[in-house]
Design an enzyme around this catalytic site. Structure first.
Site: not given
Length: 750
Positions: A357, A486, A591-592
């Protein structure tokens, strides 16, 4: 941070053969042309640690799925890019002794990637006893002739006596992937032949049990040299040509190898493929080396004319943005609508070379501005053409509509980590967002009305079936998901996922009003279905905390032990390389960008207060161990006038690989996230937005910089934006007059 290359605005260069970081050097000196590419491994055999990687776009193989136990809905195989036939292989012998830079006595070493022209140069002087020779080796994959790999050598004998030099030029099908469970080699030679000065080999991927097509690759090599020649065949999987010459004391010689590479993706009949290989080889070899180099230089000059970002006052920042743009355009330039942008491109095996994605989320906005509009449309067509696979993926989960894959080559899900593959369903929303982004930016609704609406309707049907209604709260919810972060799995009501699901339904309803009655009939939408979608929109649950004034990443997030990243003990980052997965999942660390990702997508729709409160809460908890993270934070920080944080995040996204921030560049470069450095400058520092069909800018110059310049393509116009200490200037270089906003003031450009 690990810096092994020198700072240079147009080159990736080092004067040290770093044997401990050889793979890192190889990743950073990768080259490609969209059709094929390779890591910066040496052409000759190297007995030290190295990762051979040579890849051709669209050539892959179904790797066997290995899981602890199989469950309904798991994919039947991974998809993985495979190492192509090694047509670069060229060994060197000096007085009969093989050159091996892992062992030999070398000096004056240099490896230099010229980003302006796409040429990789390696130099070294080798001493064997009383023999001393200087080598200069140039290679490139051609922008002008996509099937061409060019390799040339210049050798100087620095000795006081003659030296015999030999080149053994090969095409080798005896190759494997390092990260795979193939059990055996996957190339089967179909045909091969060689004469004194040329050779060819045609190989096919071995049969598989998953109905994945077999691919055939044909390679012909020709050589240009005045050396003595002989042909030889070393084994059933290789052909080679042997060249020998004695160089007089202080003498020189040149040797050139050209490989023409064709595949069954263009020529599915074996006879046609072989004929095309011969024809293309003849055409290419009629050109001089000087002509090939000039065509290469011109091809890259044309790309840089539109894409280059010029930064004054910070050479590290300048090198970073050019490196990222170079690698992006080496991976994908939109010529083949069957291809997409793998997260590692042609630079490594990790992520299997498949489509994620990342393309729709991060690459589309860059290509909209820096390439022809058709390039982005091809990326949208790629997903439309794989809609049948998305229907299949949803059916595998017992759901209606279409679930686009997390990882794919053909539209079928090719990945089997449950918490990622079948919980990280937010990617469906980004597929829809890319259609919106293209339509908003270009003003072109033709794709939306003809094909995009099929994709939107199918995705909306998935969301409508995936939600459930909570009788207790009288709201729609989505449980059992993984958001962009994640480091949280199997959570309930991820704000970003719920928000995108609701938005997709809204955008689909709005778009359906624009399509023809015949198209509506084709879609077979009943009024009851539209009413259901509207009810979900009206009653979608979006978690938030009113006391803190933030959107909650997911239910229960505030029950964690909330401590900032600065509390992580020294030496324990990246946490994904130091902590157990259980430890990570229990931690508050992100994580992001997750909530912030949604705010970035719709940055004009949130108030400054909403952006500030959410950024101030989530940014200190983010470890940025996804390559996609820093750019989002850079843009939002710039929007909030947190200029120091914006510059810090720009440096991280621009030099993520060059400085090996996350200690994982040995696996290959982070290609799709390389868009982040451009996004950070253009959407961040320059504040570019598109709203109601109008382009606007609110620029500032980072304190460390003197100025910056870039171009954007917008609705048939080419603009040049210059920002320096004295202010901003926007020039219309091509196209009709237009009105823009600069610092909230309307300006007419002519």
């Amino acid at each position: 941070m690990q810096r092994i290359f020198e700072i240079d605005p147009w080159k990736i260069v080092t004067h040290k053969l770093d044997k401990e970081n050889k793979r890192l050097q190889e990743s950073m000196t990768s080259i490609g042309n969209g059709y094929m590419g390779m890591r910066g491994m040496f052409e000759e055999d190297y007995s030290g640690d190295t990762l051979h990687g040579l890849y051709i776009g669209g050539i892959w193989y179904p790797d066997k799925t290995v899981v602890g136990w199989w469950k309904n809905g798991y994919p039947k195989y991974f998809g993985k890019v495979i190492n192509a036939i090694n047509f670069a292989k060229t060994n060197i012998l000096i007085d009969g002794e093989k050159v091996d830079l892992a062992k030999d006595n070398i000096s004056d070493f240099e490896i230099s990637l010229d980003m302006k022209n796409g040429i990789l140069t390696r130099k070294f002087t080798i001493t064997k006893g009383d023999k001393k020779l200087a080598f200069t080796i140039d290679r490139f994959v051609s922008i002008a002739d996509k099937q061409l790999f060019e390799l040339s050598y210049h050798v100087e004998n620095l000795s006081d006596a003659p030296v015999k030099v030999e080149f053994v030029s090969a095409i080798d099908a005896d190759v494997a992937n390092e990260d795979s469970n193939y059990d055996e080699k996957f190339w089967e030679v179909q045909d091969k032949n060689q004469s004194e000065n040329d050779a060819y080999l045609i190989a096919k991927t071995k049969p598989n049990n998953y109905d994945v097509p077999q691919f055939t690759v044909g390679v012909k090599i020709e050589h240009h040299t005045d050396m003595d020649t002989q042909s030889e065949s070393e084994n059933d999987l290789m052909v080679s040509n042997h060249f020998t010459k004695e160089i007089s004391a202080k003498g020189e010689l040149s040797f050139e190898k050209r490989a023409t590479v064709v595949t069954s993706r263009a020529y599915d009949d074996p006879a046609t493929l072989k004929a095309a290989m011969e024809t293309l080889s003849t055409k290419i070899n009629a050109k001089s080396l000087d002509t090939l180099v000039k065509e290469q230089e011109q091809g890259w000059a044309d790309r840089w004319e539109m894409a280059d970002v010029e930064i004054s006052g910070d050479d590290a920042a300048q090198q970073g943005i050019r490196f990222n743009l170079f690698q992006l355009f080496s991976t994908f330039y939109g010529e083949d609508k069957r291809l997409n942008i793998g997260p590692k491109g042609f630079t490594g095996e990790k992520y299997g070379g498949a489509t994620y994605w990342d393309t729709e989320g991060f690459a589309v906005p860059l290509y909209l501005s820096l390439a022809d509009q058709e390039v982005t449309r091809n990326l949208l067509e790629y997903r439309f053409n794989q809609l049948p696979g998305a229907f299949h993926n949803a059916r595998e989960q017992g759901l209606k509509g279409a679930l686009y894959p997390m990882v794919t080559f053909n539209g079928i899900e090719n990945h089997n980590e449950w918490e990622i593959t079948f919980e990280e369903i937010h990617r469906n929303g980004t597929i829809a967002y890319a259609i919106y982004n293209y339509t908003r930016y270009t003003g072109d609704e033709s794709y939306l009305k003809s094909k995009g609406i099929d994709v939107l309707t199918a995705i909306s049907r998935f969301w409508a079936d995936r939600v459930h209604f909570s009788e207790r709260k009288q709201q729609y919810m989505i449980h059992g998901v993984t958001g962009p972060n994640e480091y949280e799995n199997n959570i309930n009501n991820n704000w970003y996922t719920n928000f995108l699901a609701r938005w997709t339904l809204e955008y689909t309803l709005e778009s359906l009003k624009k399509v023809s009655s015949s198209k509506m009939n084709d879609l077979a939408i009943e009024q009851s279905e539209l009413d259901k979608w509207q009810d979900i929109i009206d009653r979608m649950y979006l978690p938030e905390d009113k006391d803190l004034g933030i959107f909650l990443q997911q239910d229960g997030f505030l029950d964690k032990d909330i401590k900032p990243v600065s509390a992580i003990p020294e030496g324990q980052r990246p946490i994904n390389q130091n902590w157990s997965w259980d430890h990570i999942l229990r931690s508050p660390y992100i994580k992001q960008a997750d909530v912030l990702q949604g705010i970035w997508y719709f940055i004009n729709d949130f108030t400054p207060e909403q952006k500030k409160r959410n950024f101030d809460f989530y940014e200190p908890l983010t470890v940025h161990e996804s390559s996609l993270s820093a750019s989002v934070h850079a843009i939002l920080a710039a929007d909030l006038h947190y200029e120091d944080k914006a510059v810090e995040m720009y440096a991280r996204t621009a030099r993520l690989d060059l400085d090996n921030y996350n200690n994982d560049t040995v696996d290959g470069l982070h290609i799709t996230s390389m868009t982040g450095s451009w996004l950070a400058i253009v959407q961040g520092f320059a504040g570019m937005r598109v709203q109601d069909g109008m382009l606007s800018f609110k620029p500032f110059v980072p304190k460390q910089w003197g100025s910056y310049k870039f171009h954007v393509n917008f609705r048939g116009r080419l603009l040049k934006i210059t920002v320096d200490r004295d202010g901003s200037r926007i020039d219309l270089l091509k196209g009709e007059p237009m009105v823009i906003k600069l610092n909230d003031q309307e300006l007419e450009l002519k």
